[in-house]
Design a protein around this motif. Structure first.
Motif, PDB file in Angstrom:
ATOM      1  N   GLY A 147     -17.066  40.635  52.237  1.00  0.00           N
ATOM      2  CA  GLY A 147     -15.810  41.239  52.640  1.00  0.00           C
ATOM      3  C   GLY A 147     -15.856  42.747  52.561  1.00  0.00           C
ATOM      4  N   PRO A 148     -14.908  43.417  53.185  1.00  0.00           N
ATOM      5  CA  PRO A 148     -14.909  44.889  53.191  1.00  0.00           C
ATOM      6  C   PRO A 148     -14.744  45.506  51.807  1.00  0.00           C
ATOM      7  CG  PRO A 148     -12.860  44.004  54.122  1.00  0.00           C
ATOM      8  CD  PRO A 148     -13.794  42.851  53.994  1.00  0.00           C
ATOM      9  N   ALA A 149     -14.092  44.796  50.883  1.00  0.00           N
ATOM     10  CA  ALA A 149     -13.903  45.325  49.526  1.00  0.00           C
ATOM     11  C   ALA A 149     -15.042  44.958  48.587  1.00  0.00           C
ATOM     12  CB  ALA A 149     -12.582  44.837  48.941  1.00  0.00           C
ATOM     13  N   GLY A 150     -15.950  44.092  49.041  1.00  0.00           N
ATOM     14  CA  GLY A 150     -17.114  43.748  48.232  1.00  0.00           C
ATOM     15  C   GLY A 150     -16.870  42.792  47.093  1.00  0.00           C
ATOM     16  N   VAL A 151     -15.734  42.067  47.102  1.00  0.00           N
ATOM     17  CA  VAL A 151     -15.427  41.175  45.975  1.00  0.00           C
ATOM     18  C   VAL A 151     -15.462  39.693  46.364  1.00  0.00           C
ATOM     19  CG1 VAL A 151     -14.056  42.916  44.782  1.00  0.00           C
ATOM     20  CG2 VAL A 151     -12.943  41.354  46.379  1.00  0.00           C
ATOM     21  N   GLU A 152     -15.641  39.408  47.641  1.00  0.00           N
ATOM     22  CA  GLU A 152     -15.734  38.008  48.052  1.00  0.00           C
ATOM     23  C   GLU A 152     -17.104  37.445  47.667  1.00  0.00           C
ATOM     24  OE1 GLU A 152     -14.818  37.585  52.181  1.00  0.00           O
ATOM     25  OE2 GLU A 152     -12.967  38.778  52.037  1.00  0.00           O
ATOM     26  N   ARG A 156     -12.108  46.015  44.217  1.00  0.00           N
ATOM     27  CA  ARG A 156     -13.071  46.670  45.105  1.00  0.00           C
ATOM     28  C   ARG A 156     -14.349  46.946  44.343  1.00  0.00           C
ATOM     29  NH1 ARG A 156     -14.084  52.143  47.038  1.00  0.00           N
ATOM     30  NH2 ARG A 156     -14.688  52.124  49.251  1.00  0.00           N
ATOM     31  N   ALA A 157     -15.498  46.665  44.975  1.00  0.00           N
ATOM     32  CA  ALA A 157     -16.808  46.922  44.376  1.00  0.00           C
ATOM     33  C   ALA A 157     -17.760  47.339  45.482  1.00  0.00           C
ATOM     34  CB  ALA A 157     -17.329  45.683  43.653  1.00  0.00           C
ATOM     35  N   VAL A 158     -18.069  48.635  45.551  1.00  0.00           N
ATOM     36  CA  VAL A 158     -18.931  49.140  46.625  1.00  0.00           C
ATOM     37  C   VAL A 158     -19.987  50.071  46.048  1.00  0.00           C
ATOM     38  CG1 VAL A 158     -17.123  48.960  48.379  1.00  0.00           C
ATOM     39  CG2 VAL A 158     -17.413  51.107  47.126  1.00  0.00           C
ATOM     40  N   LEU A 159     -21.150  50.039  46.655  1.00  0.00           N
ATOM     41  CA  LEU A 159     -22.204  50.999  46.362  1.00  0.00           C
ATOM     42  C   LEU A 159     -21.984  52.221  47.243  1.00  0.00           C
ATOM     43  CD1 LEU A 159     -24.998  48.331  46.399  1.00  0.00           C
ATOM     44  CD2 LEU A 159     -24.404  49.684  44.386  1.00  0.00           C
ATOM     45  N   GLN A 171     -21.523  50.603  50.793  1.00  0.00           N
ATOM     46  CA  GLN A 171     -21.920  49.236  51.139  1.00  0.00           C
ATOM     47  C   GLN A 171     -21.236  48.284  50.166  1.00  0.00           C
ATOM     48  OE1 GLN A 171     -26.156  48.346  51.828  1.00  0.00           O
ATOM     49  NE2 GLN A 171     -25.932  46.592  50.449  1.00  0.00           N
ATOM     50  N   PRO A 172     -20.458  47.316  50.673  1.00  0.00           N
ATOM     51  CA  PRO A 172     -19.816  46.352  49.767  1.00  0.00           C
ATOM     52  C   PRO A 172     -20.856  45.635  48.906  1.00  0.00           C
ATOM     53  CG  PRO A 172     -18.929  46.168  51.993  1.00  0.00           C
ATOM     54  CD  PRO A 172     -20.124  47.068  52.082  1.00  0.00           C
ATOM     55  N   LEU A 173     -20.534  45.480  47.624  1.00  0.00           N
ATOM     56  CA  LEU A 173     -21.476  44.814  46.728  1.00  0.00           C
ATOM     57  C   LEU A 173     -21.561  43.336  47.049  1.00  0.00           C
ATOM     58  CD1 LEU A 173     -23.330  45.043  44.241  1.00  0.00           C
ATOM     59  CD2 LEU A 173     -21.333  44.541  42.831  1.00  0.00           C
ATOM     60  N   GLY A 174     -20.405  42.689  47.219  1.00  0.00           N
ATOM     61  CA  GLY A 174     -20.359  41.285  47.600  1.00  0.00           C
ATOM     62  C   GLY A 174     -19.879  41.140  49.030  1.00  0.00           C
ATOM     63  N   LEU A 205     -20.146  39.239  36.739  1.00  0.00           N
ATOM     64  CA  LEU A 205     -20.003  38.564  38.022  1.00  0.00           C
ATOM     65  C   LEU A 205     -21.216  38.932  38.868  1.00  0.00           C
ATOM     66  CD1 LEU A 205     -16.388  39.639  38.094  1.00  0.00           C
ATOM     67  CD2 LEU A 205     -16.948  37.242  38.514  1.00  0.00           C
ATOM     68  N   GLU A 206     -21.744  37.954  39.583  1.00  0.00           N
ATOM     69  CA  GLU A 206     -23.008  38.156  40.297  1.00  0.00           C
ATOM     70  C   GLU A 206     -22.786  38.282  41.802  1.00  0.00           C
ATOM     71  OE1 GLU A 206     -26.724  36.019  39.171  1.00  0.00           O
ATOM     72  OE2 GLU A 206     -26.538  35.152  41.181  1.00  0.00           O
ATOM     73  N   ALA A 207     -23.531  39.220  42.410  1.00  0.00           N
ATOM     74  CA  ALA A 207     -23.535  39.410  43.855  1.00  0.00           C
ATOM     75  C   ALA A 207     -24.971  39.423  44.352  1.00  0.00           C
ATOM     76  CB  ALA A 207     -22.847  40.713  44.236  1.00  0.00           C
ATOM     77  N   THR A 208     -25.139  39.038  45.606  1.00  0.00           N
ATOM     78  CA  THR A 208     -26.446  39.135  46.272  1.00  0.00           C
ATOM     79  C   THR A 208     -26.346  40.249  47.296  1.00  0.00           C
ATOM     80  OG1 THR A 208     -26.822  36.769  45.980  1.00  0.00           O
ATOM     81  CG2 THR A 208     -28.197  37.910  47.597  1.00  0.00           C
ATOM     82  N   PRO A 209     -26.903  41.424  46.998  1.00  0.00           N
ATOM     83  CA  PRO A 209     -26.731  42.560  47.898  1.00  0.00           C
ATOM     84  C   PRO A 209     -27.546  42.398  49.179  1.00  0.00           C
ATOM     85  CG  PRO A 209     -28.246  43.133  46.151  1.00  0.00           C
ATOM     86  CD  PRO A 209     -27.735  41.755  45.834  1.00  0.00           C
TER      87      PRO A 209
END
Length: 348
Positions: A31-36, A175-178, A26-29, A72-76
């Motif tokens: 987009g497919p790579a989880g960085v947006e 890329r940042a994914v769980l 699951q992307p962290l942020g 850097l902060e993400a809302t999962p």
């Protein structure tokens, strides 16, 4: 016959579907790579700025000796209970590997805050690493009423680096994914044998013991050396211990030791891992007494619970373990000896 064969094939297919775990990410942020839509967190002690252009690139500068977090902060989205690791693809410049650690911080909806440090990052080249999410530690400023890690109530996730000492460089995350794939170490994890005063020594009354770190290893390197004297023929013991201070002890398969020993006839080596509650898992049968340097590798699954301890779950948990390097038994006759250890390592 055809009907029987058909049912056999169906059963085989179902069994394969049950036993094969499908990889889930699951992307962290965004987009497919989880960085947006990852946002830079304004934290004290360092200067950082997002750089315009494609991708996610942060420049940073830090002057003080203390440890600071670049985050850097993400809302999962949704429940994160499935996740066993956070997988990052990144490139870092301007740091020494020993001065940085990959890091993830979870902010729960009820105020709980937990964090996990990952391995030392690769510097100067593109790399991919995983941070284990097993048993994250509660932060000092956490206000967690439940007392447990609630993966279904994560409101925000911070991802980035801890930085020790002065530094100036860049962090680029591509890329940042769980993932439900566990953390997998890529190489041995060596125990820092430390300084003599860092070891605690437990021993039988009357036994004398001293730890030093002379340059007497196979390649002339500093080693752990225990000198001891057993004054009687009754059962004697000396068991020094040192906590294994590492954030990620999961995913390792075996314990590796390089040692040599001189001792009176009778006593055996006692090499063990001890959990914080005292549950102790020993190499049994004990390693052979050898006056020449010897390297052994023992699968962790073969370590046995020591007869003088108990463990409610009867399984070795590596988080918070201490290493025990000692000797015990009935010397015949009494006498002195020494144990040298050049390496203790967990291996994948």
């Amino acid at each position: 016959m055809d009907g029987l064969r058909r049912w056999w094939l169906v059963a085989l297919t179902l069994a394969a579907a049950v036993t094969a775990q499908e990889t889930r990410t699951q992307p962290l942020g965004g987009g497919p790579a989880g960085v947006e839509r990852l946002a830079l967190v304004p934290l004290g002690g360092l200067e950082a700025a997002l750089q315009p252009g494609a991708g996610l690139k942060v420049t940073f500068q830090k002057e003080g000796p203390e440890r600071r977090l670049l985050a850097l902060e993400a809302t999962p989205a949704g429940d994160l209970t499935f996740a066993k690791a956070l997988e990052l693809s990144y490139r870092i410049s301007g740091l020494e590997p020993q001065a940085a650690r990959l890091a993830v911080v979870f902010h729960e909806a009820d105020g709980g805050v937990r964090y996990k440090l990952g391995p030392a990052p690769t510097i100067g080249a593109p790399a991919t690493s995983r941070i284990s999410l097993a048993e994250p530690r509660e932060a000092l400023f956490s206000a967690d009423a439940s007392g447990k890690f609630e993966t279904d109530r994560i409101a925000r996730v911070w991802v980035g680096l801890t930085i020790d000492g002065p530094a100036a460089g860049t962090l680029e995350i591509t890329r940042a994914v769980l993932t439900n794939e566990p953390y997998r170490p890529t190489g041995p994890l060596l125990l820092d044998l430390g300084k003599p005063e860092q070891w605690g020594i437990s021993k039988e009354s009357g036994v004398t013991a001293k730890i030093t770190c002379p340059a007497e290893g196979p390649a002339g390197q500093p080693v752990y050396r225990l000198d001891f004297t057993f004054p009687a023929t009754a059962h004697q013991w000396v068991v020094p211990s040192l906590p294994w201070r590492a954030e990620n002890l999961e995913g390792y398969r075996a314990l590796r030791l390089t040692y040599k020993v001189t001792a009176p006839a009778g006593p055996n080596l006692l090499l063990a891992l001890a959990e914080p509650d005292g549950s102790t898992y020993v190499i049994d049968p004990p390693p052979a007494i050898s006056t020449d340097w010897k390297t052994i590798e023992v699968p962790l699954a073969q370590l046995k619970l020591a007869s003088w301890t108990k463990d409610e779950d009867s399984s070795l948990l590596l988080d918070g373990v201490a290493v025990q390097l000692g000797i015990h038994g009935q010397p015949k006759p009494p006498g002195a000896g020494s144990l040298w250890v050049a390496e203790v390592a967990l291996v994948p």
